[in-house]
Design a protein around this motif. Structure first.
Motif, PDB file in Angstrom:
ATOM      1  N   ARG A  18      -6.626 -10.729  -4.929  1.00 36.28           N
ATOM      2  CA  ARG A  18      -5.978 -11.513  -3.869  1.00 36.28           C
ATOM      3  C   ARG A  18      -4.824 -10.722  -3.241  1.00 36.28           C
ATOM      4  O   ARG A  18      -4.638 -10.739  -2.028  1.00 36.28           O
ATOM      5  N   GLN A  19      -4.063 -10.012  -4.073  1.00 37.79           N
ATOM      6  CA  GLN A  19      -2.970  -9.197  -3.536  1.00 37.79           C
ATOM      7  C   GLN A  19      -3.510  -8.034  -2.703  1.00 37.79           C
ATOM      8  O   GLN A  19      -2.907  -7.656  -1.699  1.00 37.79           O
ATOM      9  N   VAL A  20      -4.641  -7.465  -3.108  1.00 38.43           N
ATOM     10  CA  VAL A  20      -5.264  -6.410  -2.300  1.00 38.43           C
ATOM     11  C   VAL A  20      -5.643  -6.965  -0.929  1.00 38.43           C
ATOM     12  O   VAL A  20      -5.409  -6.327   0.106  1.00 38.43           O
ATOM     13  N   GLN A  21      -6.223  -8.149  -0.902  1.00 39.65           N
ATOM     14  CA  GLN A  21      -6.594  -8.769   0.373  1.00 39.65           C
ATOM     15  C   GLN A  21      -5.368  -9.019   1.233  1.00 39.65           C
ATOM     16  O   GLN A  21      -5.412  -8.867   2.463  1.00 39.65           O
ATOM     17  N   HIS A  22      -4.264  -9.377   0.593  1.00 40.93           N
ATOM     18  CA  HIS A  22      -3.010  -9.579   1.325  1.00 40.93           C
ATOM     19  C   HIS A  22      -2.515  -8.255   1.908  1.00 40.93           C
ATOM     20  O   HIS A  22      -2.052  -8.205   3.053  1.00 40.93           O
ATOM     21  N   LEU A  23      -2.636  -7.174   1.143  1.00 46.07           N
ATOM     22  CA  LEU A  23      -2.227  -5.847   1.632  1.00 46.07           C
ATOM     23  C   LEU A  23      -3.101  -5.395   2.799  1.00 46.07           C
ATOM     24  O   LEU A  23      -2.622  -4.746   3.727  1.00 46.07           O
ATOM     25  N   VAL A  24      -4.377  -5.752   2.753  1.00 45.24           N
ATOM     26  CA  VAL A  24      -5.274  -5.455   3.882  1.00 45.24           C
ATOM     27  C   VAL A  24      -4.816  -6.221   5.115  1.00 45.24           C
ATOM     28  O   VAL A  24      -4.724  -5.658   6.219  1.00 45.24           O
ATOM     29  N   ALA A  25      -4.515  -7.502   4.942  1.00 47.43           N
ATOM     30  CA  ALA A  25      -4.085  -8.333   6.073  1.00 47.43           C
ATOM     31  C   ALA A  25      -2.795  -7.819   6.696  1.00 47.43           C
ATOM     32  O   ALA A  25      -2.597  -7.917   7.915  1.00 47.43           O
ATOM     33  N   ARG A  26      -1.917  -7.237   5.865  1.00 55.84           N
ATOM     34  CA  ARG A  26      -0.645  -6.700   6.371  1.00 55.84           C
ATOM     35  C   ARG A  26      -0.803  -5.300   6.946  1.00 55.84           C
ATOM     36  O   ARG A  26       0.151  -4.734   7.490  1.00 55.84           O
ATOM     37  N   GLY A  27      -1.985  -4.708   6.823  1.00 57.87           N
ATOM     38  CA  GLY A  27      -2.220  -3.376   7.371  1.00 57.87           C
ATOM     39  C   GLY A  27      -1.828  -2.243   6.446  1.00 57.87           C
ATOM     40  O   GLY A  27      -1.866  -1.076   6.837  1.00 57.87           O
ATOM     41  N   GLU A  28      -1.458  -2.562   5.193  1.00 60.27           N
ATOM     42  CA  GLU A  28      -1.057  -1.513   4.252  1.00 60.27           C
ATOM     43  C   GLU A  28      -2.255  -0.819   3.613  1.00 60.27           C
ATOM     44  O   GLU A  28      -2.136   0.283   3.074  1.00 60.27           O
ATOM     45  N   LEU A  29      -3.409  -1.486   3.651  1.00 65.28           N
ATOM     46  CA  LEU A  29      -4.660  -0.887   3.194  1.00 65.28           C
ATOM     47  C   LEU A  29      -5.692  -1.039   4.300  1.00 65.28           C
ATOM     48  O   LEU A  29      -5.672  -2.027   5.051  1.00 65.28           O
ATOM     49  N   ARG A  30      -6.602  -0.084   4.370  1.00 66.38           N
ATOM     50  CA  ARG A  30      -7.598  -0.107   5.437  1.00 66.38           C
ATOM     51  C   ARG A  30      -8.959  -0.554   4.903  1.00 66.38           C
ATOM     52  O   ARG A  30      -9.536   0.074   4.028  1.00 66.38           O
ATOM     53  N   GLN A  31      -9.456  -1.674   5.443  1.00 65.94           N
ATOM     54  CA  GLN A  31     -10.777  -2.176   5.081  1.00 65.94           C
ATOM     55  C   GLN A  31     -11.785  -1.662   6.099  1.00 65.94           C
ATOM     56  O   GLN A  31     -11.622  -1.857   7.303  1.00 65.94           O
ATOM     57  N   VAL A  32     -12.835  -0.992   5.638  1.00 61.97           N
ATOM     58  CA  VAL A  32     -13.826  -0.413   6.550  1.00 61.97           C
ATOM     59  C   VAL A  32     -15.084  -1.262   6.648  1.00 61.97           C
ATOM     60  O   VAL A  32     -15.896  -1.084   7.558  1.00 61.97           O
ATOM     61  N   ALA A  33     -15.282  -2.168   5.697  1.00 58.90           N
ATOM     62  CA  ALA A  33     -16.394  -3.115   5.718  1.00 58.90           C
ATOM     63  C   ALA A  33     -16.023  -4.253   4.781  1.00 58.90           C
ATOM     64  O   ALA A  33     -15.046  -4.173   4.041  1.00 58.90           O
ATOM     65  N   ARG A  34     -16.776  -5.310   4.819  1.00 53.07           N
ATOM     66  CA  ARG A  34     -16.456  -6.472   3.989  1.00 53.07           C
ATOM     67  C   ARG A  34     -16.413  -6.074   2.509  1.00 53.07           C
ATOM     68  O   ARG A  34     -17.390  -5.594   1.940  1.00 53.07           O
ATOM     69  N   GLY A  35     -15.257  -6.226   1.882  1.00 53.43           N
ATOM     70  CA  GLY A  35     -15.103  -5.926   0.473  1.00 53.43           C
ATOM     71  C   GLY A  35     -14.995  -4.456   0.132  1.00 53.43           C
ATOM     72  O   GLY A  35     -14.979  -4.091  -1.044  1.00 53.43           O
ATOM     73  N   VAL A  36     -14.871  -3.595   1.162  1.00 50.49           N
ATOM     74  CA  VAL A  36     -14.841  -2.144   0.936  1.00 50.49           C
ATOM     75  C   VAL A  36     -13.631  -1.540   1.641  1.00 50.49           C
ATOM     76  O   VAL A  36     -13.393  -1.800   2.823  1.00 50.49           O
ATOM     77  N   LEU A  37     -12.863  -0.696   0.931  1.00 54.80           N
ATOM     78  CA  LEU A  37     -11.657  -0.082   1.462  1.00 54.80           C
ATOM     79  C   LEU A  37     -11.806   1.426   1.539  1.00 54.80           C
ATOM     80  O   LEU A  37     -12.578   2.027   0.777  1.00 54.80           O
ATOM     81  N   ASP A  38     -11.033   2.027   2.456  1.00 55.42           N
ATOM     82  CA  ASP A  38     -10.933   3.478   2.498  1.00 55.42           C
ATOM     83  C   ASP A  38     -10.088   3.922   1.305  1.00 55.42           C
ATOM     84  O   ASP A  38      -8.938   3.497   1.156  1.00 55.42           O
ATOM     85  N   GLU A  39     -10.630   4.787   0.458  1.00 54.00           N
ATOM     86  CA  GLU A  39      -9.928   5.202  -0.752  1.00 54.00           C
ATOM     87  C   GLU A  39      -8.616   5.905  -0.449  1.00 54.00           C
ATOM     88  O   GLU A  39      -7.637   5.753  -1.185  1.00 54.00           O
TER      89      GLU A  39
END
Length: 220
Positions: A18-39
């Motif tokens: 849930r915190q990872v999803q929050h970081l994605v929403a804030r732009g701190e992590l980059r999501q490239v597809a549903r459930g998948v992040l840029d390492e």
């Protein structure tokens, strides 16, 4: 591009999904597809946070810290705010400063044509030759600040392509760019903060060491 599942990113950062999803929403992590992040975006955040999960300062406070350590007034903060911040800085390590000040700008990286650099530099505010002053070789990268509202136009004009391993780093901020320009020229603090967020071990070490020296002098 290397990819990570959200669960893998959570394990690497030591937080919940849930915190990872929050970081994605804030732009701190980059999501490239549903459930998948840029390492790479996960690695950069892990490097900046250094295992700590403390909340970052607001943008205004982060710039206040840069200003105070650079010998400027931080006039956008109240007197009591500046006093409290000075007290925190006297008790703070460089690694914690890097983590707490990360919200001074929204950082995005791009790939660009090799001829783009000279034109981009003219439109950005950057810490001139900080790498050289800290004993590092000059890298063929572009890293600078610009106003939040100018990002889309600059990206379009220069044909930049979003790439977390790209050589162009844009740091979008709501702070007055005249203030940013002044701080970039006053001392190594701003440039050292930028270097300390690098995945390059030598750059990160040089940035942390420079900030440690600044903090030691500030305490003295």
């Amino acid at each position: 591009m290397s990819l990570l599942a959200i669960s893998e990113a959570a394990d690497r950062l030591g937080v919940s999904t849930r915190q990872v999803q929050h970081l994605v929403a804030r732009g701190e992590l980059r999501q490239v597809a549903r459930g998948v992040l840029d390492e790479t975006s996960v690695e950069r955040l892990a490097a900046v946070r250094g295992g700590s999960h403390k909340r970052a300062w607001s943008e205004a406070t982060a710039w206040g810290a840069v200003a105070i350590l650079s010998g400027a007034d931080a006039e956008w903060m109240g007197e009591s705010q500046r006093s409290r911040l000075k007290g925190r800085l006297r008790a703070m390590s460089a690694a914690v400063l890097v983590e707490r000040a990360r919200e001074r700008a929204d950082v995005t990286r791009y790939a660009a044509h090799s001829s783009t650099g000279q034109y981009l530099e003219a439109e950005l505010v950057y810490a001139a030759d900080v790498a050289g002053r800290l004993g590092l070789a000059q890298a063929n990268n572009i890293d600078g600040y610009l106003a939040v509202g100018d990002v889309l136009g600059l990206v379009s004009r220069h044909g930049l392509i979003r790439d977390d391993e790209g050589r162009v780093t844009l740091r979008a901020t709501a702070m007055d760019l005249d203030v940013v320009r002044d701080l970039s020229q006053r001392s190594v603090v701003l440039g050292a903060l930028d270097l300390a967020e690098s995945l390059d071990v030598r750059e990160r070490r040089a940035g942390i060491d420079a900030l440690d020296r600044v903090l030691e002098a500030f305490r003295g």
